[in-house]
Design an enzyme around this catalytic site. Structure first.
Site, PDB file in Angstrom:
ATOM      1  CB  THR A  94      -5.304 -10.858   6.062  1.00 43.99           C
ATOM      2  OG1 THR A  94      -5.933 -10.162   7.137  1.00 43.99           O
ATOM      3  CG2 THR A  94      -6.316 -11.155   4.994  1.00 43.99           C
ATOM      4  CD  GLU A 148      -8.050 -10.172   2.014  1.00 41.12           C
ATOM      5  OE1 GLU A 148      -7.008 -10.599   1.464  1.00 41.12           O
ATOM      6  OE2 GLU A 148      -8.040  -9.273   2.878  1.00 41.12           O
ATOM      7  CE  LYS A 184      -1.847  11.599  -4.259  1.00 46.91           C
ATOM      8  NZ  LYS A 184      -3.229  11.570  -3.898  1.00 46.91           N
ATOM      9  CD1 TRP A 210       0.162   9.240  -5.707  1.00 43.87           C
ATOM     10  CD2 TRP A 210      -0.865   7.484  -6.621  1.00 43.87           C
ATOM     11  NE1 TRP A 210      -1.098   9.179  -5.177  1.00 43.87           N
ATOM     12  CE2 TRP A 210      -1.754   8.113  -5.724  1.00 43.87           C
ATOM     13  CE3 TRP A 210      -1.298   6.351  -7.303  1.00 43.87           C
ATOM     14  CZ2 TRP A 210      -3.043   7.638  -5.502  1.00 43.87           C
ATOM     15  CZ3 TRP A 210      -2.582   5.890  -7.077  1.00 43.87           C
ATOM     16  CH2 TRP A 210      -3.446   6.519  -6.190  1.00 43.87           C
TER      17      TRP A 210
HETATM   18  P1  ADP Z   1      -0.600 -11.092   3.731  1.00 47.57           P
HETATM   19  O1  ADP Z   1      -1.210 -12.036   4.677  1.00 47.57           O
HETATM   20  O2  ADP Z   1       0.877 -10.943   3.826  1.00 47.57           O
HETATM   21  O3  ADP Z   1      -1.324  -9.774   3.548  1.00 47.57           O
HETATM   22  P2  ADP Z   1      -1.547 -11.754   1.167  1.00 47.57           P
HETATM   23  O4  ADP Z   1      -1.080 -12.885   0.351  1.00 47.57           O
HETATM   24  O5  ADP Z   1      -2.984 -11.632   1.401  1.00 47.57           O
HETATM   25  O6  ADP Z   1      -0.730 -11.911   2.413  1.00 47.57           O
HETATM   26  O7  ADP Z   1      -0.971 -10.409   0.580  1.00 47.57           O
HETATM   27  C1  ADP Z   1      -1.577  -9.864  -0.532  1.00 47.57           C
HETATM   28  C2  ADP Z   1      -0.830  -8.659  -0.979  1.00 47.57           C
HETATM   29  O8  ADP Z   1       0.500  -8.990  -1.389  1.00 47.57           O
HETATM   30  C3  ADP Z   1      -1.426  -8.021  -2.197  1.00 47.57           C
HETATM   31  O9  ADP Z   1      -2.514  -7.200  -1.875  1.00 47.57           O
HETATM   32  C4  ADP Z   1      -0.244  -7.249  -2.759  1.00 47.57           C
HETATM   33  O10 ADP Z   1      -0.051  -6.023  -2.102  1.00 47.57           O
HETATM   34  C5  ADP Z   1       0.908  -8.137  -2.443  1.00 47.57           C
HETATM   35  N1  ADP Z   1       1.256  -8.936  -3.624  1.00 47.57           N
HETATM   36  C6  ADP Z   1       0.883 -10.177  -3.941  1.00 47.57           C
HETATM   37  N2  ADP Z   1       1.446 -10.578  -5.090  1.00 47.57           N
HETATM   38  C7  ADP Z   1       2.202  -9.550  -5.539  1.00 47.57           C
HETATM   39  C8  ADP Z   1       3.048  -9.327  -6.681  1.00 47.57           C
HETATM   40  N3  ADP Z   1       3.255 -10.264  -7.591  1.00 47.57           N
HETATM   41  N4  ADP Z   1       3.642  -8.124  -6.781  1.00 47.57           N
HETATM   42  C9  ADP Z   1       3.469  -7.156  -5.870  1.00 47.57           C
HETATM   43  N5  ADP Z   1       2.709  -7.313  -4.772  1.00 47.57           N
HETATM   44  C10 ADP Z   1       2.077  -8.488  -4.604  1.00 47.57           C
END
Ligand code: ADP
Length: 544
Positions: free
Chosen positions: A185, A331, A441, A446
């Protein structure tokens, strides 16, 4: 009593065998530095993959060893996907746009033995080559004629590495739970963490992804993943395509180039694509400037961050390309939810329709999902209650590589806390309102920074927008809107606030708007809120 059904292991090797027999003539077309339009077939690809497997085994790569790639989407990367996992080793795909400290950290943490590198990425590694503790050799993904000058130690060329190897290889029988791939990640907080995929998880994810409500893949498909193969397996497209016999179009280093994407779509008759919202801006801008079309393109899956309504509308209304919004994480392999409409929804009035389409969607079979409050109590699926999103399923990570038992993201029932805050409505559509750490917040309630950002980006003069919470004496936190204007466009604070007032709840309207030239991004193109908060740590609202 056990069923009398064959216990055939679910392995990536099976996709190779299947595609070679059933779809040998289907093409893979790639853009590489040494060839702007390389084309060959699945039969060619898997023949070379067997040569690669022999070369890797001959070198001494064993089951469980990590082999890294720093590469764009192309056919050699495709061969590495199958060759490395097929011998039981682990393909560790690395994002070359990460900071160099992060890349060297994850290579050392993963203990990668070999690095397969695209020629364009060689200089990135040269910068920190002395810090790499476990890498024995770097293999540049090109032929001898195109080998760059480099100071990397023990450099070889991909074509020479596999050239002398036999294309006869007997793939080992692997247990389906064998690790197949590793992807870290991006680690916006703390060190990056490794998601360790298994053959079984990849296959089940691929089965789910080809179904009608997800990729809707079939043999006639031409798929062009614009999501990088270093980012969560390009959302599984390189596995799903050979499963069904879809043609693959891989744009190599030209992923951000609107003209190349348009040419590939039209000339190769691409029907399906997938990528994060930012990559589509380049294509859409090129289309509007050039007046060119993308007629063959049927569907685009957009996820990775919230898809702005303006992007969705431009694809759908102007170019006739159907957009499905999707959500996932490194993940979760990554697909967790996809937005597909239920019967009758297409006929809803425009505004209502887009309200639904902007949601991140419904779960794929296999993924369970719920939202919980601070005490881990499940919240209602009423579209109103918002809480921490938790998931579990057969392709969701059960832990992080070499951190077993150390992280607190799994609860006792095995649910994984995504770190996203979401609502789930009565029809099962999930909507992300924020990352837990980005949520604002205000007076105990929120405010969704994602909603505000998307609404602001809908303003015709706004190129990009980010919202962060700023401490406030009365409300604890209030939103600050940070805006990048479109080139050569003028717009003032009052105009933007008026635009928002018409479109969001009154108390959501930011207390101030500031204009900047640039908003910082993570390596995967997401807004780097951490850096923004640092940049504005001494900021005070004018009305206080
Ligand atoms: P990184 O390595 O940038 O963290 P990830 O692909 O694991 O890459 O990122 C996952 C996160 O991206 C999610 O937990 C969420 O916050 C955000 N995310 C993924 N898809 C969407 C979506 N369609 N809309 C909003 N947020 C998203």
């Amino acid at each position: 009593m056990q069923g009398l059904i064959m216990n055939v292991p679910l392995t990536i090797t099976a996709i190779m065998r299947h595609a070679e027999i059933n779809h040998p003539a289907t093409e893979i077309v790639s853009v590489t530095l040494d060839n702007p339009r390389h084309r060959y077939t699945y039969a060619d690809a898997f023949r070379r993959t067997r040569q690669l497997a022999n070369a890797l085994s001959g070198y001494g790569i064993n089951i469980g060893d990590r082999v890294a790639t720093l590469a764009w989407n192309d056919y050699r990367h495709f061969e590495l996907y199958y060759g490395i996992s097929g011998i039981g080793a682990i393909i560790h795909t690395i994002n070359p746009r990460l900071f160099s400290e992060q890349i060297s950290y994850i290579i050392n943490h993963a203990e990668d033995r070999l690095l397969f590198v695209d020629p364009l990425i060689v200089p990135v590694i040269e910068a920190f080559k002395d810090e790499l503790k476990t890498v024995e050799s770097c293999i540049v993904m090109t032929d001898e004629a195109h080998m760059p000058q480099t100071s990397l130690p023990n450099v070889q060329c991909y074509e020479s590495f596999i050239a002398k190897a036999s294309d006869n290889f007997s793939w080992p029988d692997l247990d389906e739970n064998t690790a197949s791939g590793l992807c870290y990640t991006s680690g916006t907080t703390g060190h990056p963490k490794g998601a360790l995929y298994s053959h079984r998880g990849v296959i089940l994810h691929a089965y789910a992804s080809i179904s009608p409500d997800v990729f809707n893949f079939s043999i006639g498909e031409v798929a062009m993943p614009v999501v990088p193969m270093f980012h969560v397996n390009a959302w599984g497209v390189p596995y799903a395509a050979p499963m069904v016999g879809a043609k693959l179009v891989l744009p190599g280093p030209k992923m951000g180039d609107g003209a190349t994407l348009q040419a590939l779509i039209e000339e190769e008759r691409v029907s399906f694509s997938a990528g994060v919202p930012t990559v589509w801006l380049a294509l859409l801008q090129y289309l509007s400037e050039s007046g060119k079309s993308i007629e063959s393109l049927n569907r685009v899956l957009i996820g990775g961050s919230a898809c702005p309504e303006s992007v969705m509308r431009e694809f759908m209304d102007k170019h006739g390309v159907y957009v499905n919004h999707a959500w996932g994480m490194t993940e979760t392999g990554p697909l967790g939810t996809v937005n597909t409409l239920k019967a009758g929804m297409e006929k809803l009035p425009d505004e209502q329709l887009y309200k639904i389409k902007m949601k991140q969607g419904r779960t794929l079979f296999g993924i369970e999902m719920k939202i919980v409050d601070d005490d881990n109590r499940e919240l209602p699926r009423d579209g109103l209650a918002s809480g921490l999103l938790k998931v579990r399923g057969p392709w969701v990570c059960a832990d992080y590589f070499k951190m077993e038992g150390q992280s607190d993201v799994h609860d006792e029932q095995g649910w994984f806390a995504t770190g996203d805050v979401a609502t789930i409505d009565t029809e099962g559509y999930m909507q992300i309102t924020d990352r837990a750490k980005d949520v604002i917040k205000s007076g105990g309630e929120w405010i969704s920074s994602i909603d505000l950002e998307n609404t602001a980006v809908g303003h015709p003069q706004v190129a990009e927008a980010a919202v962060i919470g700023i401490p406030h004496p009365k409300w604890a936190e209030r939103p600050l809107l940070i805006v990048v204007k479109k080139e050569e466009q003028e717009v003032g604070k009052e105009e933007i606030l008026a635009w928002l007032k018409d479109r969001v709840a009154n108390w959501w309207v930011p207390d101030d708007v500031v204009f900047v030239d640039e908003i910082p991004h993570t390596a995967t193109g997401k807004i780097l809120k951490l850096a923004l908060r640092k940049q504005f740590e001494n900021y005070q609202f004018p009305n206080i």
